[in-house]
Design an enzyme around this catalytic site. Structure first.
Site, PDB file in Angstrom:
ATOM      1  N   TYR A   1     -43.357  -1.392-122.492  1.00 31.04           N
ATOM      2  CA  TYR A   1     -44.179  -2.585-122.668  1.00 31.04           C
ATOM      3  C   TYR A   1     -44.545  -3.212-121.316  1.00 31.04           C
ATOM      4  O   TYR A   1     -43.730  -3.264-120.400  1.00 31.04           O
ATOM      5  CB  TYR A   1     -43.432  -3.625-123.504  1.00 31.04           C
ATOM      6  CG  TYR A   1     -43.172  -3.211-124.930  1.00 31.04           C
ATOM      7  CD1 TYR A   1     -44.206  -3.184-125.856  1.00 31.04           C
ATOM      8  CD2 TYR A   1     -41.894  -2.856-125.345  1.00 31.04           C
ATOM      9  CE1 TYR A   1     -43.967  -2.815-127.177  1.00 31.04           C
ATOM     10  CE2 TYR A   1     -41.650  -2.482-126.659  1.00 31.04           C
ATOM     11  CZ  TYR A   1     -42.699  -2.458-127.573  1.00 31.04           C
ATOM     12  OH  TYR A   1     -42.455  -2.084-128.867  1.00 31.04           O
TER      13      TYR A   1
ATOM     14  N   HIS B   1      -7.368 -25.830-120.333  1.00 27.15           N
ATOM     15  CA  HIS B   1      -8.077 -24.639-119.862  1.00 27.15           C
ATOM     16  C   HIS B   1      -8.662 -24.929-118.489  1.00 27.15           C
ATOM     17  O   HIS B   1      -9.240 -25.997-118.255  1.00 27.15           O
ATOM     18  CB  HIS B   1      -9.186 -24.255-120.840  1.00 27.15           C
ATOM     19  CG  HIS B   1      -9.767 -22.897-120.567  1.00 27.15           C
ATOM     20  ND1 HIS B   1      -9.000 -21.756-120.562  1.00 27.15           N
ATOM     21  CD2 HIS B   1     -11.025 -22.501-120.284  1.00 27.15           C
ATOM     22  CE1 HIS B   1      -9.770 -20.716-120.298  1.00 27.15           C
ATOM     23  NE2 HIS B   1     -11.001 -21.140-120.110  1.00 27.15           N
TER      24      HIS B   1
ATOM     25  N   ARG C   1     -15.226 -30.257-122.175  1.00 30.32           N
ATOM     26  CA  ARG C   1     -15.777 -29.716-123.432  1.00 30.32           C
ATOM     27  C   ARG C   1     -15.191 -30.464-124.629  1.00 30.32           C
ATOM     28  O   ARG C   1     -15.866 -31.216-125.308  1.00 30.32           O
ATOM     29  CB  ARG C   1     -15.502 -28.217-123.535  1.00 30.32           C
ATOM     30  CG  ARG C   1     -16.163 -27.405-122.430  1.00 30.32           C
ATOM     31  CD  ARG C   1     -16.106 -25.921-122.698  1.00 30.32           C
ATOM     32  NE  ARG C   1     -14.738 -25.410-122.809  1.00 30.32           N
ATOM     33  CZ  ARG C   1     -14.435 -24.117-122.894  1.00 30.32           C
ATOM     34  NH1 ARG C   1     -15.394 -23.200-122.898  1.00 30.32           N
ATOM     35  NH2 ARG C   1     -13.178 -23.711-122.982  1.00 30.32           N
TER      36      ARG C   1
ATOM     37  N   LYS D   1     -10.720 -13.350-129.239  1.00 22.59           N
ATOM     38  CA  LYS D   1     -11.900 -14.027-129.764  1.00 22.59           C
ATOM     39  C   LYS D   1     -13.145 -13.184-129.488  1.00 22.59           C
ATOM     40  O   LYS D   1     -13.126 -12.245-128.708  1.00 22.59           O
ATOM     41  CB  LYS D   1     -12.051 -15.406-129.125  1.00 22.59           C
ATOM     42  CG  LYS D   1     -12.257 -15.377-127.629  1.00 22.59           C
ATOM     43  CD  LYS D   1     -12.409 -16.771-127.060  1.00 22.59           C
ATOM     44  CE  LYS D   1     -12.633 -16.709-125.547  1.00 22.59           C
ATOM     45  NZ  LYS D   1     -12.921 -18.030-124.967  1.00 22.59           N
TER      46      LYS D   1
ATOM     47  N   ARG E   1      -2.218 -16.969-121.723  1.00 22.67           N
ATOM     48  CA  ARG E   1      -3.252 -16.521-122.657  1.00 22.67           C
ATOM     49  C   ARG E   1      -4.255 -15.601-121.949  1.00 22.67           C
ATOM     50  O   ARG E   1      -5.376 -16.022-121.644  1.00 22.67           O
ATOM     51  CB  ARG E   1      -4.001 -17.719-123.243  1.00 22.67           C
ATOM     52  CG  ARG E   1      -3.138 -18.834-123.807  1.00 22.67           C
ATOM     53  CD  ARG E   1      -4.012 -19.937-124.416  1.00 22.67           C
ATOM     54  NE  ARG E   1      -5.038 -20.404-123.502  1.00 22.67           N
ATOM     55  CZ  ARG E   1      -4.922 -21.462-122.711  1.00 22.67           C
ATOM     56  NH1 ARG E   1      -3.809 -22.180-122.711  1.00 22.67           N
ATOM     57  NH2 ARG E   1      -5.918 -21.820-121.925  1.00 22.67           N
TER      58      ARG E   1
ATOM     59  N   CYS F   1     -36.399  -1.588-124.376  1.00 19.20           N
ATOM     60  CA  CYS F   1     -36.957  -1.884-125.697  1.00 19.20           C
ATOM     61  C   CYS F   1     -35.830  -2.208-126.674  1.00 19.20           C
ATOM     62  O   CYS F   1     -34.648  -2.063-126.367  1.00 19.20           O
ATOM     63  CB  CYS F   1     -37.760  -0.687-126.207  1.00 19.20           C
ATOM     64  SG  CYS F   1     -39.065  -0.143-125.096  1.00 19.20           S
ATOM     65  N   MET F   2     -36.178  -2.607-127.874  1.00 18.01           N
ATOM     66  CA  MET F   2     -35.168  -2.913-128.877  1.00 18.01           C
ATOM     67  C   MET F   2     -34.317  -1.692-129.207  1.00 18.01           C
ATOM     68  O   MET F   2     -33.097  -1.808-129.396  1.00 18.01           O
ATOM     69  CB  MET F   2     -35.823  -3.446-130.160  1.00 18.01           C
ATOM     70  CG  MET F   2     -34.807  -3.891-131.198  1.00 18.01           C
ATOM     71  SD  MET F   2     -35.588  -4.521-132.699  1.00 18.01           S
ATOM     72  CE  MET F   2     -36.382  -6.007-132.093  1.00 18.01           C
ATOM     73  N   ASP F   3     -34.943  -0.511-129.243  1.00 14.57           N
ATOM     74  CA  ASP F   3     -34.261   0.677-129.723  1.00 14.57           C
ATOM     75  C   ASP F   3     -34.191   1.800-128.693  1.00 14.57           C
ATOM     76  O   ASP F   3     -33.599   2.846-128.984  1.00 14.57           O
ATOM     77  CB  ASP F   3     -34.970   1.218-130.968  1.00 14.57           C
ATOM     78  CG  ASP F   3     -35.220   0.132-132.000  1.00 14.57           C
ATOM     79  OD1 ASP F   3     -34.230  -0.474-132.449  1.00 14.57           O
ATOM     80  OD2 ASP F   3     -36.394  -0.130-132.328  1.00 14.57           O
TER      81      ASP F   3
END
Length: 379
Positions: free
Chosen positions: A267, A168, A139, A41, A223, A314-316
């Protein structure tokens, strides 16, 4: 390590031989009478569902397990024909895909069961289904006193066959196994009553932690999830099964500049140089799945040495201090996860810096980060 040509700026390299090794090692622990169902998954915990699924099946897994129906559909569309258990919660509109692609779905309510039965009837099929018993996760699934009436209701759907019951564990990866033993005892008691009234061939409860610590929980199938990828569920579990981490995350130094004392980085100016500081820019960031919480606390490997991340991620991009690595230069490969020389940065270590768990470290890697699959067994 073989890389594509031209090499992308950043890479997640997945060692399929490590995946195969881990599956084989877990099968040895389980023994010949217990089936291994590989949990793939969340894009195989960030490693890539289709290549990992094929490798796990070739290494001895007899079935795959996913959380969502569309994950199972993607495996079928890739040509995988092995049984696929879908473990999550589903809505009735998803039943059509489950039936069309022969997925073994966990059925949680009669609305979905009715829809699945109708689509199976229209296709001339009888589909196996599983039912989850909620023994303490809170759950989804049937509470123990709900199970028998629910199973009785399912017998009114002639195109559904109840193949398995499962649960589980909530705390199997902790040193104190008291609650896990309670869950297992409740499951056994409830499943035994169900088997007295219904013909249900398969029982399965063991996750990675239970496989490593609790052989009494193996039952008909187990599993494993995180262990397939070479990671132990927690420091508290038995680590005698030899697992090999399968994932390496690479970037490279795009630029190096020496900043004077008082200069700031990134930043918010959360890092201020206290001395002349040699700063390397790595063109990778949270847009690739590198946690922002690594700001001013994480590390990468450069020329086999640890270099601290400075300033905010940072993002990049991220910036690292290589003042103590005078031979570091632009173009050098850097390792954010994995081994370089004698040093290794482990997913558990990254998780500690990011105040999370190693499951999230690998599953957070985003599609923008290319996956490359390597294997010495490949033709």
């Amino acid at each position: 390590m073989p890389l594509p040509d031209p090499t992308p700026t950043n890479l997640a390299i997945v060692d399929l031989d490590a995946i195969a090794h881990n599956v084989a090692a877990l099968k040895v622990r389980l023994g010949p009478k217990v089936a291994l169902w590989a949990v793939v998954k969340a894009n195989a915990y960030g490693h890539g569902a289709v290549p990992v699924a094929r490798t796990a099946l070739a290494a001895g897994a007899s079935r795959l397990a996913v959380a969502r129906i569309h994950e199972g559909v993607a495996l079928r569309q890739a040509g995988i024909t092995a049984p696929i258990l879908v473990m999550g919660y589903h809505l009735p509109p998803e039943a059509e895909l489950a039936a069309a692609y022969d997925l073994t779905v966990t059925v949680n309510d009669h609305g979905f069961a009715r829809a699945l039965n109708d689509h199976a009837r229209d296709l001339g099929k009888t589909l196996p289904i599983h039912v989850k018993i909620d023994t303490g996760m809170g759950r989804f699934g049937q509470l123990p006193d709900e199970l028998l009436p629910f199973l009785e209701g399912l017998t009114h759907y002639p195109h559904l066959h109840i193949e398995g019951l499962w649960t589980h564990f909530a705390t199997a990866d902790e040193a104190d196994k008291t609650f896990t033993h309670q869950q297992f005892a409740l499951f056994q008691e409830t499943a035994a009553m169900a088997r007295d009234r219904f013909q249900i061939p398969l029982l399965h409860v063991a996750n990675s932690a239970a496989i490593l610590d609790l052989p009494e929980t193996y039952l008909d199938a187990a599993r494993p999830g995180i262990a397939i990828y070479g990671l132990y569920p927690s420091p508290e579990v038995n680590q005698t099964v030899p697992l090999r981490p399968a994932l390496t995350v690479l970037s490279h130094i795009g630029r190096i500049r020496v900043l004077p004392p008082g200069a700031s980085v990134s930043y918010g100016r959360t890092f201020i140089a206290s001395r002349p500081t040699r700063v390397a820019l790595l063109p990778i960031g949270y847009g690739d799945g590198i946690h922002r919480l690594l700001s001013n606390r994480g590390e990468v490997l450069v020329r086999g040495q640890r270099a601290p991340i400075i300033g905010r991620v940072c993002m990049d991009n991220i910036m690292v201090d290589v003042t103590h690595i005078p031979d570091a230069q632009e173009g050098d490969q850097s390792v954010l996860l994995g081994q370089q020389g004698d040093e290794r940065i482990r997913a558990e270590e990254v998780a500690a810096w990011a105040q999370t768990i190693h499951y999230e470290v690998t599953t957070s890697l985003l599609p923008r980060l290319p996956r490359v699959y390597v294997s010495e067994q490949a033709p």
